[in-house]
Design an enzyme around this catalytic site. Structure first.
Site, PDB file in Angstrom:
ATOM      1  N   THR A   1     113.337  -4.121  97.954  1.00 25.20           N
ATOM      2  CA  THR A   1     113.038  -3.767  96.565  1.00 25.20           C
ATOM      3  C   THR A   1     113.685  -2.417  96.303  1.00 25.20           C
ATOM      4  O   THR A   1     113.913  -1.647  97.235  1.00 25.20           O
ATOM      5  CB  THR A   1     111.524  -3.630  96.342  1.00 25.20           C
ATOM      6  OG1 THR A   1     111.050  -2.613  97.225  1.00 25.20           O
ATOM      7  CG2 THR A   1     110.809  -4.923  96.638  1.00 25.20           C
TER       8      THR A   1
ATOM      9  N   GLU B   1     110.463  -9.991  95.214  1.00 27.71           N
ATOM     10  CA  GLU B   1     109.362 -10.575  96.003  1.00 27.71           C
ATOM     11  C   GLU B   1     109.159 -12.061  95.690  1.00 27.71           C
ATOM     12  O   GLU B   1     108.409 -12.741  96.366  1.00 27.71           O
ATOM     13  CB  GLU B   1     108.054  -9.832  95.698  1.00 27.71           C
ATOM     14  CG  GLU B   1     107.971  -8.423  96.275  1.00 27.71           C
ATOM     15  CD  GLU B   1     108.533  -7.363  95.340  1.00 27.71           C
ATOM     16  OE1 GLU B   1     109.353  -7.710  94.462  1.00 27.71           O
ATOM     17  OE2 GLU B   1     108.145  -6.187  95.485  1.00 27.71           O
TER      18      GLU B   1
ATOM     19  N   TRP C   1      96.681   0.009  74.736  1.00 25.37           N
ATOM     20  CA  TRP C   1      97.990   0.007  75.381  1.00 25.37           C
ATOM     21  C   TRP C   1      99.097  -0.259  74.368  1.00 25.37           C
ATOM     22  O   TRP C   1      98.993  -1.179  73.553  1.00 25.37           O
ATOM     23  CB  TRP C   1      98.041  -1.074  76.476  1.00 25.37           C
ATOM     24  CG  TRP C   1      97.236  -0.740  77.683  1.00 25.37           C
ATOM     25  CD1 TRP C   1      96.440   0.369  77.854  1.00 25.37           C
ATOM     26  CD2 TRP C   1      97.139  -1.498  78.890  1.00 25.37           C
ATOM     27  NE1 TRP C   1      95.855   0.343  79.094  1.00 25.37           N
ATOM     28  CE2 TRP C   1      96.269  -0.796  79.750  1.00 25.37           C
ATOM     29  CE3 TRP C   1      97.698  -2.681  79.335  1.00 25.37           C
ATOM     30  CZ2 TRP C   1      95.942  -1.257  81.025  1.00 25.37           C
ATOM     31  CZ3 TRP C   1      97.389  -3.149  80.604  1.00 25.37           C
ATOM     32  CH2 TRP C   1      96.516  -2.437  81.440  1.00 25.37           C
TER      33      TRP C   1
ATOM     34  N   LYS D   1      99.407   4.615  77.192  1.00 26.09           N
ATOM     35  CA  LYS D   1      97.975   4.505  76.937  1.00 26.09           C
ATOM     36  C   LYS D   1      97.602   5.473  75.825  1.00 26.09           C
ATOM     37  O   LYS D   1      97.545   6.677  76.025  1.00 26.09           O
ATOM     38  CB  LYS D   1      97.188   4.791  78.207  1.00 26.09           C
ATOM     39  CG  LYS D   1      97.549   3.778  79.281  1.00 26.09           C
ATOM     40  CD  LYS D   1      96.682   3.873  80.505  1.00 26.09           C
ATOM     41  CE  LYS D   1      97.070   2.790  81.483  1.00 26.09           C
ATOM     42  NZ  LYS D   1      98.088   3.169  82.448  1.00 26.09           N
TER      43      LYS D   1
HETATM   44  P1  ADP Z   1     114.487  -4.125  91.114  1.00 25.74           P
HETATM   45  O1  ADP Z   1     113.377  -3.218  90.662  1.00 25.74           O
HETATM   46  O2  ADP Z   1     115.063  -3.856  92.422  1.00 25.74           O
HETATM   47  O3  ADP Z   1     115.453  -4.486  90.037  1.00 25.74           O
HETATM   48  P2  ADP Z   1     113.421  -6.681  90.821  1.00 25.74           P
HETATM   49  O4  ADP Z   1     114.616  -7.365  90.318  1.00 25.74           O
HETATM   50  O5  ADP Z   1     112.600  -7.355  91.821  1.00 25.74           O
HETATM   51  O6  ADP Z   1     113.748  -5.392  91.493  1.00 25.74           O
HETATM   52  O7  ADP Z   1     112.542  -6.207  89.585  1.00 25.74           O
HETATM   53  C1  ADP Z   1     111.519  -7.028  89.128  1.00 25.74           C
HETATM   54  C2  ADP Z   1     110.938  -6.491  87.863  1.00 25.74           C
HETATM   55  O8  ADP Z   1     111.894  -6.503  86.818  1.00 25.74           O
HETATM   56  C3  ADP Z   1     109.803  -7.342  87.328  1.00 25.74           C
HETATM   57  O9  ADP Z   1     108.604  -7.078  87.968  1.00 25.74           O
HETATM   58  C4  ADP Z   1     109.789  -6.948  85.865  1.00 25.74           C
HETATM   59  O10 ADP Z   1     109.107  -5.735  85.648  1.00 25.74           O
HETATM   60  C5  ADP Z   1     111.254  -6.720  85.565  1.00 25.74           C
HETATM   61  N1  ADP Z   1     111.811  -7.906  84.903  1.00 25.74           N
HETATM   62  C6  ADP Z   1     112.498  -8.915  85.457  1.00 25.74           C
HETATM   63  N2  ADP Z   1     112.873  -9.806  84.520  1.00 25.74           N
HETATM   64  C7  ADP Z   1     112.402  -9.357  83.343  1.00 25.74           C
HETATM   65  C8  ADP Z   1     112.450  -9.831  81.989  1.00 25.74           C
HETATM   66  N3  ADP Z   1     113.078 -10.949  81.659  1.00 25.74           N
HETATM   67  N4  ADP Z   1     111.829  -9.099  81.058  1.00 25.74           N
HETATM   68  C9  ADP Z   1     111.190  -7.957  81.356  1.00 25.74           C
HETATM   69  N5  ADP Z   1     111.122  -7.455  82.596  1.00 25.74           N
HETATM   70  C10 ADP Z   1     111.727  -8.138  83.580  1.00 25.74           C
END
Ligand code: ADP
Length: 547
Positions: A185, A331, A445, A440
């Site tokens: 991550t 994940e 929110w 917040k």
């Molecule tokens: P990194 O932080 O390394 O880019 P990830 O790709 O695993 O890792 O990130 C996942 C996060 O990206 C999700 O938990 C979410 O917050 C955000 N995310 C992914 N796709 C979307 C989407 N279509 N719209 C909004 N947020 C998104």
């Protein structure tokens, strides 16, 4: 009573060996790092993956060893994925956009025995060498003619390694729960954590991802994964394409609008996938010259961050390309939801349809989802209540590598995504925010994502970010930070007037500031931690006025 069906293991090698038989002449096209376009077939790819598998054994690597890559999307990277995982080693895709100290940290944490490096990243590895003492082999992914002069000791030339090995190799059979690949991550807070996929999780995920309502890849498709292979497995395209026989078009290191457009058109691409920033660049490129069309592209998958409404609308109404909004995370292998419309929805008026497409989509089969309050109580699926988005399923992490982060599941086995979301009665999920980014205000929110999306709907705005700023009465109030498009003059009052009516009144930002650029994470997302740091002493005019 146990079923009487053959208990054949689900193994990654089978994706490519299947393609080498049933789609052997289907092409894999690459814009190489060296420059020219390279093309060959699935049969060629599988044969070279077998040669590489032998070559890795020749280097002394064994079943279970971890092999790192610092590489763009190319045919060579694809050969490494299969040559490594296919024989039971673990392919560790390292995100080269991480901070150098994070790269060194994860290469050591993962215990990479060898690292394959694209020409672009040779200087990076040279700089990191003192911290990579445990890596036994560095392989530079090019041919002899392009091998650079380098301080990397005993650097191996990829083409010599592969071509010097025999293709006499049989993909071994082993337990489908064996680790296949590893992705960290991005670690915007704390150290990056390793997500260790298995052959079984990857196979199940790829099969479902190929479905019609998901990525929808078939043998007549040509797919362009712009999303890098180091970003959550390129959303499984390099696994699903050989399963379906789709042609693959690899963009190499060039992701600018002109380069992507050229590949889309010359290679007859029908489906492509990337984060919104990439599509912003493409649409800006297309805008420059009104005459350009997207003549073969049918479907674009947008995920990683929220796809702005204006982007979805432009693809559909100006270019006739349908947008599938997707959500997931490292994940989750990564796919969790995709926004394909359900029966009848395609007939809705445009604005109503866009309301649905702006949501992040419906869970795919195998992914269970629920939203909960702070005490873990499940909230209603009414499209209004929002809470912590929890997920469970066979391709969702059960733990991080080496137990980092401790127990990551609740008592029912659900993983907390860190996202805040709503679920509507049709099953569509909408991300309200990252739990840590939500603003917040007076106990309620405010969604920073909704505000950002509304702001980028203004034609003069290139990019926007919203963060919460301390407020003595309300706790936090939103600050809108805007990057103008080149040559545009939009100011605070015009911005706020534009937002009026598009968002709840009490969500209206207390101030707007203009900057030249916004900070991004290694996967192209807004880096809110940096913005919060940059603006930590910022005083809202609403406070100053009250003082
Ligand atoms: P990194 O932080 O390394 O880019 P990830 O790709 O695993 O890792 O990130 C996942 C996060 O990206 C999700 O938990 C979410 O917050 C955000 N995310 C992914 N796709 C979307 C989407 N279509 N719209 C909004 N947020 C998104």
């Amino acid at each position: 009573m146990r079923g009487l069906m053959q208990e054949r293991p689900l193994l990654i090698s089978s994706f490519l060996s299947f393609a080498a038989i049933y789609h052997k002449d289907r092409e894999i096209v690459t814009r190489t790092i060296e420059g020219p376009i390279h093309r060959y077939t699935y049969a060629d790819c599988e044969r070279r993956a077998r040669k590489l598998a032998n070559a890795l054994k020749g280097l002394g690597l064994q079943f279970g060893d971890v092999v790192g890559t610092l590489a763009w999307n190319t045919y060579r990277h694809l050969e490494i994925w299969y040559g490594v995982s296919g024989q039971g080693m673990v392919c560790h895709t390292i995100n080269p956009r991480l901070f150098p100290n994070q790269i060194a940290y994860i290469a050591n944490h993962a215990e990479d025995k060898a690292i394959f490096v694209d020409l672009t990243f040779v200087p990076l590895v040279e700089k990191l060498l003192p911290h990579l003492g445990n890596v036994k082999h560095f392989v530079i992914m090019t041919d002899r003619a392009h091998m650079p002069a380098t301080s990397i000791p005993d650097a191996i030339c990829y083409e010599e390694l592969v071509e010097g090995a025999s293709d006499d190799f049989t993909w071994p059979e082993f337990d489908e729960n064996t680790a296949s690949s590893l992705c960290y991550t991005s670690g915007t807070t704390g150290n990056p954590k390793g997500v260790l996929y298995s052959h079984r999780s990857t196979a199940l995920h790829s099969m479902v991802a190929n479905g019609k309502d998901a990525l929808g890849m078939g043998s007549t498709d040509a797919v362009l994964p712009v999303v890098p292979m180091f970003h959550a497995n390129a959303w499984s395209i390099p696994y699903g394409a050989p399963m379906s026989g789709a042609k693959i078009v690899m963009p190499g290191a060039a992701m600018d609008g002109a380069s992507i457009y050229e590949l889309l058109e010359t290679e007859g691409v029908t489906m492509t996938a990337a984060v919104p920033t990439v599509w912003l660049m493409l649409l800006q490129y297309l805008e420059k010259d009104g005459g350009r069309t997207l003549s073969t592209l049918k479907r674009v998958v947008i995920g990683g961050s929220a796809a702005p409404r204006s982007m979805i609308e432009t693809f559909e109404t100006r270019f006739g390309v349908s947008v599938c909004h997707a959500w997931g995370m490292t994940e989750m292998s990564p796919l969790g939801t995709l926004g394909s419309l359900k029966a009848g929805m395609e007939k809705l008026p445009l604005e109503e349809r866009l309301d649905i497409q702006c949501k992040q989509g419906r869970a795919v089969f195998c992914v269970e989802m629920k939203i909960t309050d702070d005490d873990g109580n499940e909230l209603p699926r009414d499209g209004k209540a929002f809470g912590h988005l929890m997920v469970r399923g066979p391709w969702i992490a059960g733990a991080y590598l080496k137990g980092d982060g401790g127990n990551i599941l609740d008592q029912d086995g659900f993983f907390d995504t860190g996202d805040v979301a709503t679920l509507d009665p049709e099953g569509f999920m909408q991300i309200t925010d990252r739990a840590k980014d939500v603003i917040k205000s007076g106990g309620e929110w405010i969604s920073s994502i909704d505000l950002e999306n509304a702001a980028v709907g203004h034609p003069d705005v290139a990019e926007a970010a919203v963060i919460g700023i301390f407020h003595p009465k309300w706790d936090e109030r939103p600050l809108l930070i805007v990057v103008r498009k080149a040559g545009k003059e939009i100011g605070k009052e015009e911005m706020l007037t534009f937002l009026a009516g598009k968002i709840a009144k009490w969500w209206m930002p207390d101030d707007v500031v203009f900057v030249d650029e916004l900070p991004h994470t290694a996967t192209g997302k807004l880096l809110k931690t940096k913005l919060r740091e940059d603006f930590k002493d910022y005083k809202l005019p609403t406070i100053v006025a009250a003082e």
